[in-house]
Design a protein around this motif. Structure first.
Motif, PDB file in Angstrom:
ATOM      1  N   LYS A   1     -31.521 -19.051  -6.427  1.00 21.40           N
ATOM      2  CA  LYS A   1     -32.618 -17.689  -7.101  1.00 21.40           C
ATOM      3  C   LYS A   1     -33.113 -18.196  -8.391  1.00 21.40           C
ATOM      4  N   PRO A   2     -34.387 -18.108  -8.473  1.00 22.66           N
ATOM      5  CA  PRO A   2     -35.301 -18.617  -9.675  1.00 22.66           C
ATOM      6  C   PRO A   2     -34.655 -18.145 -10.971  1.00 22.66           C
ATOM      7  N   ALA A   3     -34.179 -16.930 -11.212  1.00 16.46           N
ATOM      8  CA  ALA A   3     -33.689 -16.384 -12.366  1.00 16.46           C
ATOM      9  C   ALA A   3     -32.180 -16.975 -12.747  1.00 16.46           C
ATOM     10  N   TYR A   4     -31.666 -17.242 -11.696  1.00 16.87           N
ATOM     11  CA  TYR A   4     -30.306 -17.517 -11.732  1.00 16.87           C
ATOM     12  C   TYR A   4     -29.804 -18.833 -11.474  1.00 16.87           C
ATOM     13  N   GLY A   5     -30.806 -19.534 -10.688  1.00 16.41           N
ATOM     14  CA  GLY A   5     -30.521 -21.127 -10.563  1.00 16.41           C
ATOM     15  C   GLY A   5     -29.525 -20.833  -9.362  1.00 16.41           C
ATOM     16  N   ARG A   6     -28.781 -21.920  -9.167  1.00 15.03           N
ATOM     17  CA  ARG A   6     -27.811 -22.053  -8.142  1.00 15.03           C
ATOM     18  C   ARG A   6     -26.408 -20.788  -8.461  1.00 15.03           C
ATOM     19  N   MET A   7     -26.748 -20.006  -7.425  1.00 19.54           N
ATOM     20  CA  MET A   7     -25.830 -18.759  -7.873  1.00 19.54           C
ATOM     21  C   MET A   7     -24.943 -18.148  -6.537  1.00 19.54           C
ATOM     22  N   VAL A   8     -23.729 -17.888  -6.851  1.00 20.07           N
ATOM     23  CA  VAL A   8     -22.966 -17.053  -6.076  1.00 20.07           C
ATOM     24  C   VAL A   8     -22.609 -15.827  -6.319  1.00 20.07           C
ATOM     25  N   GLU A   9     -22.730 -14.803  -4.990  1.00 15.81           N
ATOM     26  CA  GLU A   9     -22.476 -13.372  -5.188  1.00 15.81           C
ATOM     27  C   GLU A   9     -21.284 -13.068  -4.261  1.00 15.81           C
ATOM     28  N   ILE A  10     -20.407 -12.302  -4.984  1.00 14.37           N
ATOM     29  CA  ILE A  10     -19.010 -11.924  -4.204  1.00 14.37           C
ATOM     30  C   ILE A  10     -18.676 -10.421  -4.188  1.00 14.37           C
ATOM     31  N   ASP A  11     -18.521  -9.802  -3.016  1.00 13.66           N
ATOM     32  CA  ASP A  11     -18.492  -8.521  -2.827  1.00 13.66           C
ATOM     33  C   ASP A  11     -16.814  -8.350  -2.736  1.00 13.66           C
TER      34      ASP A  11
ATOM     35  N   LEU B   1     -14.469 -20.174 -11.229  1.00 15.41           N
ATOM     36  CA  LEU B   1     -13.504 -19.411 -10.033  1.00 15.41           C
ATOM     37  C   LEU B   1     -13.621 -18.083  -9.910  1.00 15.41           C
ATOM     38  N   ALA B   2     -13.457 -17.805  -8.631  1.00 12.97           N
ATOM     39  CA  ALA B   2     -13.574 -16.390  -8.195  1.00 12.97           C
ATOM     40  C   ALA B   2     -12.703 -15.456  -8.904  1.00 12.97           C
ATOM     41  N   ALA B   3     -13.308 -14.175  -9.505  1.00  5.69           N
ATOM     42  CA  ALA B   3     -12.691 -13.401 -10.319  1.00  5.69           C
ATOM     43  C   ALA B   3     -11.807 -12.434  -9.563  1.00  5.69           C
ATOM     44  N   ASN B   4     -11.749 -12.317  -8.144  1.00  8.16           N
ATOM     45  CA  ASN B   4     -11.108 -11.566  -7.242  1.00  8.16           C
ATOM     46  C   ASN B   4     -11.229 -11.940  -5.894  1.00  8.16           C
ATOM     47  N   ASP B   5     -10.402 -11.379  -4.868  1.00  7.42           N
ATOM     48  CA  ASP B   5     -10.661 -11.583  -3.430  1.00  7.42           C
ATOM     49  C   ASP B   5     -11.972 -10.910  -3.222  1.00  7.42           C
ATOM     50  N   GLY B   6     -12.684 -11.480  -2.108  1.00  8.02           N
ATOM     51  CA  GLY B   6     -13.686 -11.053  -1.477  1.00  8.02           C
ATOM     52  C   GLY B   6     -14.465 -11.815  -0.470  1.00  8.02           C
ATOM     53  N   ILE B   7     -15.627 -11.389  -0.198  1.00  6.69           N
ATOM     54  CA  ILE B   7     -16.600 -12.043   0.749  1.00  6.69           C
ATOM     55  C   ILE B   7     -17.761 -12.524  -0.026  1.00  6.69           C
ATOM     56  N   VAL B   8     -18.088 -13.649   0.225  1.00  4.89           N
ATOM     57  CA  VAL B   8     -19.285 -14.349  -0.308  1.00  4.89           C
ATOM     58  C   VAL B   8     -20.602 -13.774   0.441  1.00  4.89           C
ATOM     59  N   ILE B   9     -21.566 -12.946  -0.389  1.00  7.02           N
ATOM     60  CA  ILE B   9     -22.931 -12.257   0.169  1.00  7.02           C
ATOM     61  C   ILE B   9     -23.992 -13.073  -0.166  1.00  7.02           C
ATOM     62  N   HIS B  10     -23.991 -14.221  -1.061  1.00  7.21           N
ATOM     63  CA  HIS B  10     -24.973 -14.973  -1.455  1.00  7.21           C
ATOM     64  C   HIS B  10     -24.266 -16.190  -1.980  1.00  7.21           C
ATOM     65  N   ALA B  11     -24.860 -17.370  -1.538  1.00  6.95           N
ATOM     66  CA  ALA B  11     -24.438 -18.582  -1.966  1.00  6.95           C
ATOM     67  C   ALA B  11     -25.913 -19.568  -1.863  1.00  6.95           C
ATOM     68  N   GLY B  12     -26.376 -19.845  -2.932  1.00  2.00           N
ATOM     69  CA  GLY B  12     -27.617 -20.583  -2.823  1.00  2.00           C
ATOM     70  C   GLY B  12     -28.652 -20.455  -4.253  1.00  2.00           C
TER      71      GLY B  12
END
Length: 391
Positions: free
Chosen positions: A300-310, A287-298
């Protein structure tokens, strides 16, 4: 009687008979002025002299009266002009005091209408600055009251209004400072200092200068400026606090690896862990820890499938090792929305969520945030459920 006759004879003797000779063309004539004629002329002259004296005295006396009246009129005119000046000054003072009180009243109403501040603990049953009986003019002013008496009465009324306004302003200021202290305490539990958080705030401000037409009419040292300053600081702090990732990223979990130095699970060498590992069942919703905009969804070798939110104001979160990503880059998400599912993709030894929190380009320990979740949710106005408070 004899003395009176004798006095009269002596008086008559002053006017003996006289003859006046007149010569015209060689002829001589004479005019006789007898005693009775002279007495008549004397009496006529005396009457004429008396009349002229009385008339002259009357004119002189009348002129003096007129002069005195003119002087009195001039004095009265001066007093009247002085009274008009005093009344004008009184009117200016009254208007100035009334304007100041009206301005403060408008600002108080505007501040009380500010929905970003919780005024629920303050009662506003009686309007600020309205003492009992203010509308009963007869109880304050009498028909024969002098301007100075009216001035004194007006000052008393205005002073009472001002005292109530200042008391309310001090009450508001103390109330806002109390809320500010509560926010500071909640942020401290989450590992933040309010001063540092505001100093590190990212973003820019600007725009044309448009002075506040109401506030600029108040003295610079007016207490309402302190109230407005505290409200602005509280709102700014809440705005920054509103971007803090405050919600739990998983409904159930346990921390399997902490933030900071640790032995790398693959190399067994000392390494730096920029987040925490939250162990949970495979496929558990992330679950998203707060409101925001997804700046990465895909991937990354170190993270595997990863989502980053601003989340704004320098706050970002990362969710790694997921088996599935449920959002796309550029999407706007709200707190609690599903962004993926727990998995073990990337550098992972088993199903868990690698969770990172960043602030202004630096990773911070998410553990204090998870422990202070309920407190941060409170200052964000998100109706926290204290039954699940992990602290």
């Amino acid at each position: 009687m004899t003395q009176r006759v004798s006095a009269w004879k002596r008086f008559v003797a002053l006017f003996p008979e006289h003859q006046i000779y007149l010569r015209t063309n060689g002829k001589v004539r004479f005019l006789t002025l007898s005693t009775p004629v002279q007495l008549s002329m004397f009496a006529l002259g005396l009457v004429l002299f008396t009349w002229i004296s009385i008339a002259t005295w009357t004119v002189i006396t009348h002129s003096q009266v007129v002069a005195n009246k003119n002087s009195a009129i001039s004095d009265a005119q001066g007093d009247y002009e002085a009274l008009l000046s005093d009344m004008g000054e009184l009117q200016r003072q009254v208007l100035s005091d009334a304007q100041r009180l009206e301005i403060r009243q408008k600002l108080l109403k505007d501040l009380i209408k500010d929905e970003t501040v919780d005024w629920s603990e303050i009662e506003f049953d009686k309007p600020a600055g309205m003492p009992a009986g203010i509308g009963k003019q007869s109880s304050y002013f009498t028909p024969d009251a002098t301007p100075w008496a009216v001035e004194s009465q007006v000052k008393v009324i205005f002073r009472g209004i001002e005292v109530e306004q200042l008391n309310l302003s001090r009450h508001l200021l103390a109330h806002i400072k109390g809320q500010r202290k509560a926010v500071d305490t909640a942020l401290e539990r989450a590992g933040f200092e309010s001063v540092a958080l505001l100093a590190d705030r990212a973003g820019a401000t600007g725009g044309p200068l448009v002075e506040d037409p109401i506030a600029k009419q108040l003295p610079e040292n007016d207490i309402l400026f302190d109230v407005m300053t505290e409200i602005a600081a509280l709102n700014e702090l809440r705005q920054v606090a509103g971007s803090i990732p405050s919600a739990q990223p998983l409904p159930e979990y346990y921390i399997s690896s902490n933030f900071g130095r640790r032995r790398d699970p693959f190399t067994k060498r000392w390494a730096w862990h920029a987040g925490i590992d939250l162990a949970a069942w495979h496929g558990t919703a992330v679950l998203a820890a707060n409101d925001g905009i997804v700046i990465h969804a895909g991937y990354k070798p170190a993270y595997g499938r990863m989502v980053e939110i601003d989340h704004g104001n320098g706050f970002k979160t990362r969710y790694g090792h997921m088996r599935k990503v449920s959002v796309k880059k550029g999407a706007r998400v709200t707190q609690g929305v599903k962004v993926g599912e727990v998995g073990k993709t990337g550098r992972s030894t088993g199903p868990h969520l690698h969770y990172e929190v960043w602030h202004n380009g630096k990773p911070i320990n998410p553990t204090s945030l998870l422990k202070a979740t309920q407190h941060v949710l409170e200052i964000q106005g998100r109706n926290p459920n204290r039954d699940n408070d992990p602290s």
